[in-house]
Design a protein around this motif. Structure first.
Motif, PDB file in Angstrom:
ATOM      1  N   VAL A 195      -0.081   4.406  -2.366  1.00 61.33           N
ATOM      2  CA  VAL A 195      -0.323   5.826  -1.995  1.00 61.33           C
ATOM      3  C   VAL A 195       0.475   6.647  -2.641  1.00 61.33           C
ATOM      4  O   VAL A 195       0.091   7.758  -3.213  1.00 61.33           O
ATOM      5  CB  VAL A 195       0.103   5.924  -0.525  1.00 61.33           C
ATOM      6  CG1 VAL A 195       0.133   7.439  -0.051  1.00 61.33           C
ATOM      7  CG2 VAL A 195      -0.953   5.088   0.444  1.00 61.33           C
ATOM      8  N   ASN A 196       1.786   6.265  -2.781  1.00 62.22           N
ATOM      9  CA  ASN A 196       2.860   7.175  -3.825  1.00 62.22           C
ATOM     10  C   ASN A 196       2.283   7.299  -5.147  1.00 62.22           C
ATOM     11  O   ASN A 196       2.522   8.335  -5.844  1.00 62.22           O
ATOM     12  CB  ASN A 196       4.126   6.768  -3.712  1.00 62.22           C
ATOM     13  CG  ASN A 196       4.652   7.109  -2.342  1.00 62.22           C
ATOM     14  OD1 ASN A 196       4.651   8.048  -1.757  1.00 62.22           O
ATOM     15  ND2 ASN A 196       5.520   6.035  -1.774  1.00 62.22           N
TER      16      ASN A 196
ATOM     17  N   GLN B 169       0.844  -1.124   0.003  1.00 62.35           N
ATOM     18  CA  GLN B 169       0.094  -0.115   0.063  1.00 62.35           C
ATOM     19  C   GLN B 169       1.014   1.162  -0.138  1.00 62.35           C
ATOM     20  O   GLN B 169       0.278   2.329  -0.452  1.00 62.35           O
ATOM     21  CB  GLN B 169      -0.826  -0.065   0.992  1.00 62.35           C
ATOM     22  CG  GLN B 169      -2.011  -1.231   0.826  1.00 62.35           C
ATOM     23  CD  GLN B 169      -2.894  -1.191   2.098  1.00 62.35           C
ATOM     24  OE1 GLN B 169      -2.625  -0.855   3.270  1.00 62.35           O
ATOM     25  NE2 GLN B 169      -4.146  -1.795   1.899  1.00 62.35           N
TER      26      GLN B 169
ATOM     27  N   LEU C  78      -7.745   9.428  -0.617  1.00 64.52           N
ATOM     28  CA  LEU C  78      -6.871   9.703  -1.573  1.00 64.52           C
ATOM     29  C   LEU C  78      -7.455   9.186  -2.867  1.00 64.52           C
ATOM     30  O   LEU C  78      -7.173   9.952  -4.144  1.00 64.52           O
ATOM     31  CB  LEU C  78      -5.411   8.938  -1.541  1.00 64.52           C
ATOM     32  CG  LEU C  78      -4.298   9.827  -2.195  1.00 64.52           C
ATOM     33  CD1 LEU C  78      -4.317  11.390  -1.694  1.00 64.52           C
ATOM     34  CD2 LEU C  78      -2.895   9.122  -1.646  1.00 64.52           C
TER      35      LEU C  78
ATOM     36  N   LEU D 188      -6.281   5.787   2.248  1.00 67.48           N
ATOM     37  CA  LEU D 188      -6.170   5.324   0.869  1.00 67.48           C
ATOM     38  C   LEU D 188      -7.387   5.574   0.210  1.00 67.48           C
ATOM     39  O   LEU D 188      -7.345   5.877  -0.820  1.00 67.48           O
ATOM     40  CB  LEU D 188      -5.975   3.730   0.831  1.00 67.48           C
ATOM     41  CG  LEU D 188      -5.240   3.118  -0.361  1.00 67.48           C
ATOM     42  CD1 LEU D 188      -4.179   3.850  -0.919  1.00 67.48           C
ATOM     43  CD2 LEU D 188      -4.854   1.799  -0.180  1.00 67.48           C
TER      44      LEU D 188
ATOM     45  N   GLN E 215      -0.721   9.548  -5.227  1.00 64.81           N
ATOM     46  CA  GLN E 215      -0.401  11.214  -5.136  1.00 64.81           C
ATOM     47  C   GLN E 215       0.362  11.605  -6.365  1.00 64.81           C
ATOM     48  O   GLN E 215       0.195  12.467  -6.849  1.00 64.81           O
ATOM     49  CB  GLN E 215       0.477  11.237  -3.897  1.00 64.81           C
ATOM     50  CG  GLN E 215      -0.187  11.261  -2.592  1.00 64.81           C
ATOM     51  CD  GLN E 215       0.770  11.196  -1.254  1.00 64.81           C
ATOM     52  OE1 GLN E 215       1.967  10.807  -1.502  1.00 64.81           O
ATOM     53  NE2 GLN E 215       0.381  11.303  -0.327  1.00 64.81           N
TER      54      GLN E 215
ATOM     55  N   VAL F 197      -1.583  10.221   6.202  1.00 63.51           N
ATOM     56  CA  VAL F 197      -2.134   9.280   4.924  1.00 63.51           C
ATOM     57  C   VAL F 197      -0.815   8.193   5.238  1.00 63.51           C
ATOM     58  O   VAL F 197      -1.216   6.988   5.483  1.00 63.51           O
ATOM     59  CB  VAL F 197      -1.879   9.745   3.645  1.00 63.51           C
ATOM     60  CG1 VAL F 197      -2.060   8.701   2.636  1.00 63.51           C
ATOM     61  CG2 VAL F 197      -3.235  10.716   3.609  1.00 63.51           C
TER      62      VAL F 197
ATOM     63  N   GLN G 214      -0.932  15.446   0.274  1.00 64.74           N
ATOM     64  CA  GLN G 214       0.219  14.570   1.158  1.00 64.74           C
ATOM     65  C   GLN G 214       0.504  15.065   2.646  1.00 64.74           C
ATOM     66  O   GLN G 214       1.286  15.219   3.161  1.00 64.74           O
ATOM     67  CB  GLN G 214       1.426  15.438   0.190  1.00 64.74           C
ATOM     68  CG  GLN G 214       2.777  14.350   0.149  1.00 64.74           C
ATOM     69  CD  GLN G 214       3.740  14.759  -0.615  1.00 64.74           C
ATOM     70  OE1 GLN G 214       3.856  15.702  -1.333  1.00 64.74           O
ATOM     71  NE2 GLN G 214       4.424  13.765  -0.914  1.00 64.74           N
TER      72      GLN G 214
END
Length: 703
Positions: free
Chosen positions: A105-106, A101, A166, A163, A109, A695, A691
């Motif tokens: 996430v990255n 995960q 986002l 998650l 973003q 998160v 960001q």
């Protein structure tokens, strides 16, 4: 100083990140930034490194750097980087399917930053195509399908709240990328690959909607408005046939929670104690120019996206009327959910953890209040909350945004008033509610004591319309709002006449308000007639009286009420005489509003007949009894004894109205409203929002 092994190791690692030829005293540059620089120079640092992407998405995305880099690019540079941008988007989309995960996430973003960056450059007059720059024409269909599938999987799966937040932000950034949502061509792929089911699942889950309900509803609302007047929008179709009780209840809960929060903040602001003599003087001076209620309500921002969501639900889905009228328990914290005690599979405990969201100003957004304890509660429903909200918003319509908000409130009330089931509920004598409507402070009336009696909701509707009529007779006359307000009253009366519902209401309040409105139009004729067709509004007022006169015996609560109607018409006959004179003058002068003025003279025929019939009878009775002035009871006695000789003209279509239709009359209004909502969201979303540390904290256990 002794250097620990950990510090030495860290120093060795950092030394490898220094640029060539730089001294150790210069600031270090993140490894991920070096990689971004390579991509934005047209290079591909992933070539020859099979582990590159695995390692790349383990590094924390630097959203700020990406967006800043795009802002510095020229259109030509952006087009030249198309292949690299395509590659980055492609790899982000592939990574969304991974189980690790931190990488997801990255990737989310990074994707958000790429979309914002590319669309940000398109705000100028540049000829490049957004879809081609982001994902490439040839691969667009496949890439967008993969993206939507991955986001759907995240939103409906057993994943952390951050998650999911986002993922929703990614979709919102995509759908709000252009000022005019209908010009955002990339949304065609979201029409094909639907996220409707994801939104429905969020709304149906009692815990998930507390965290994600606002964003999910905003997403759905914007998608419903995509090219809604040009083609078949699948989100409109799906929303109109939605019959999932859990989802509809959830949708109502999210809306009502936001409105309840607005009402609560207004109440708190209104009850704030004044601190010191200087504050009191400042407030007093300020209120000379701006009403006290206006200054209070202006401090609390309305949330038009929630209001638009309510409109779309009411306008499109008849099943939603049931949600509005379903009773539930309310406490000071907000409405309880009808489904909060229901166990839902697949809900994680951390759904209620920190949410990566950011609230802007006083707008109600983000995580919604959880279900309050059952103490100090009272029975209410979403309609009660909405009526109280309307009573607050209408107090400050000098502000353009508030004016639009209250117009939308009236449109919503119009749609509800046309629904047979809603009307049966509003007028049900066995379904009574206490509705605390706020009243605008006015110098010529005493401070209002809140009506705490429990009555059918139709009474509160009429109170709201009467309050608006009384408090908005001003130079900058809100003609359209008055027309809508009278239209709502007309619809309620048509239902009462049709179903012979005798509502226990103080009808004299409405009659007095309408007569005062006519007096205002006559007094301000010179000013208003040059700006508005006031005769059209006057016809609406007169026809309401005609409806009472012609059919009042079928729906007024008692014969006495009908007698009181005649008493008010006779007592205020001078107002109607002046209205007739004004209409006749414009009808014979061949002016701009000649036709409307002529129609008004015709509409006044029965009111004039009543005045001309009873006035001589009253004068004769007064002379016979040697009285210079009569009491109300004496006048009523004359009226009752002379009904038989009164002749009235039967006027047609008094109990009919033109049903509300959004297109074409309101198309421009809703297009502009959606633009405003999109603009507000784009202002609220920021690098910090995308960001936030919260998160990554959710996934810190992975490292």
């Amino acid at each position: 100083m002794t250097t620990t092994p950990e510090k030495a190791d860290k120093k060795d690692k950092e030394s490898g990140l220094l640029r060539k030829g730089s001294s150790s005293k210069k600031p270090l540059k993140e490894k991920v930034v070096q990689i971004y620089e390579s991509f934005f120079k047209g290079e591909d640092p992933s070539l020859g490194n099979p582990n590159f992407w695995d390692e790349f998405f383990l590094m924390k995305a630097n959203v700020a750097y990406i967006e800043k880099a795009f802002s510095k690019m020229t259109p030509e540079q952006l087009v030249a980087l198309k292949d690299n941008i395509n590659l980055l988007c492609h790899r982000c989309i592939l990574t969304l399917k991974e189980d690790y995960q931190i990488r997801v996430v990255n990737a989310l973003q990074t994707m958000c930053a790429l979309i914002r960056g590319v669309y940000g450059k398109s705000l100028g007059d540049y000829g490049f195509d957004i879809i081609n720059i982001l994902v490439g024409f040839d691969a667009a269909e496949v890439q967008m399908q993969r993206l939507i599938e991955s986001v759907h999987s995240i939103l409906t799966g057993d994943n952390p709240a951050g998650l999911k937040t986002l993922s929703l932000k990614l979709l919102l950034i995509l759908v709000t990328a252009t000022d005019n949502v209908s010009q955002n061509t990339i949304l065609e792929y979201i029409m094909i690959n639907s996220v409707f089911e994801s939104v429905v699942q969020i709304l149906a889950n009692p815990m998930s909607r507390q965290v994600h309900g606002h964003d999910a509803l905003l997403l759905l609302t914007i998608l419903v408005n995509y090219r809604k007047y040009e083609s078949v929008n699948p989100y409109i179709v799906k929303l109109s046939i939605l019959d999932d009780e859990l989802a509809l209840n959830g949708l109502g809960w999210v809306i009502s929670s936001a409105l309840t929060e607005f009402n609560r903040k207004y109440k708190e602001k209104k009850e704030e104690p004044q601190s010191g003599w200087l504050s009191s003087i400042t407030s007093m001076v300020g209120n000379i120019f701006v009403g006290d209620s206006d200054s209070v309500s202006a401090k609390v921002r309305t949330n038009d996206s929630i209001l638009l969501a309510l409109y779309e639900a009411v306008h499109l889905n008849r099943n939603f009327i049931t949600v509005l009228t379903t009773s539930h328990t309310e406490t000071s914290s907000g409405p309880s959910s009808p489904t909060t005690t229901r166990a839902v599979e697949g809900t994680r405990e951390d759904e209620l953890g920190p949410q990566a969201d950011q609230q802007g100003g006083e707008t109600v957004q983000g995580p919604l209040p959880s279900t309050p304890p059952p103490d100090s509660s009272q029975t209410t429903n979403h309609m009660v909350t909405f009526l109280q909200y309307c009573s607050i918003v209408m107090q400050d319509i000098k502000d353009e945004q508030r004016l639009c908000s209250f117009k939308l409130c009236l449109v919503i009330l119009t749609c509800i008033a046309e629904d047979q089931y809603a009307n049966s509920f509003l007028h049900d004598a066995n379904m009574n509610f206490v509705v605390h409507l706020y009243r605008m402070p006015m110098r010529h009336r005493k401070i209002a004591v809140p009506n705490t009696s429990s009555r059918p909701l139709a009474c509160a509707w009429l109170d709201l319309t009467v309050e608006f009529i009384v408090t908005h007779m001003m130079k900058d006359f809100p003609m359209e709002l008055y027309m809508r307000c009278l239209g709502i009253v007309h619809r309620l009366l048509c239902y009462q006449k049709k179903c012979r519902v005798r509502l226990q209401y103080t009808w004299k309040d409405l009659w007095t308000a309408l007569i005062n409105l006519v007096k205002f139009m006559i007094a301000q004729e010179a000013h208003l007639a040059s700006r508005h067709n006031i005769f059209y509004l006057a016809i609406k007022v007169v026809n309401l009286f005609n409806l009472f006169i012609t059919y009042g015996d079928t729906f007024l609560p008692s014969p006495t009420s009908y007698d009181e109607l005649y008493y008010e018409v006779i007592r205020m006959h001078t107002v109607f005489d002046n209205l007739y004179s004004m209409a006749l003058r414009h009808a014979t002068n061949h002016g701009e509003h000649k036709d409307s003025a002529t129609r008004l003279t015709n509409a006044l025929v029965n009111i004039r007949a009543i005045v001309n019939h009873f006035t001589p009878k009253i004068d004769s009775w007064s002379a016979a009894n040697h009285l210079s002035s009569l009491t109300e009871d004496q006048v009523l006695e004359v009226v009752r004894s002379n009904y038989d000789t009164l002749t009235l003209k039967l006027q047609e279509s008094l109990d009919q109205y033109e049903r509300y239709a959004e297109k074409p009359k309101e198309s421009a209004f809703f297009t502009q409203l959606v633009r405003s909502i999109i603009s507000d969201f784009r202002k609220s979303i920021s690098v910090a929002t995308l960001q936030q540390e919260t998160v990554l904290q959710e996934f810190s256990h992975i490292h």
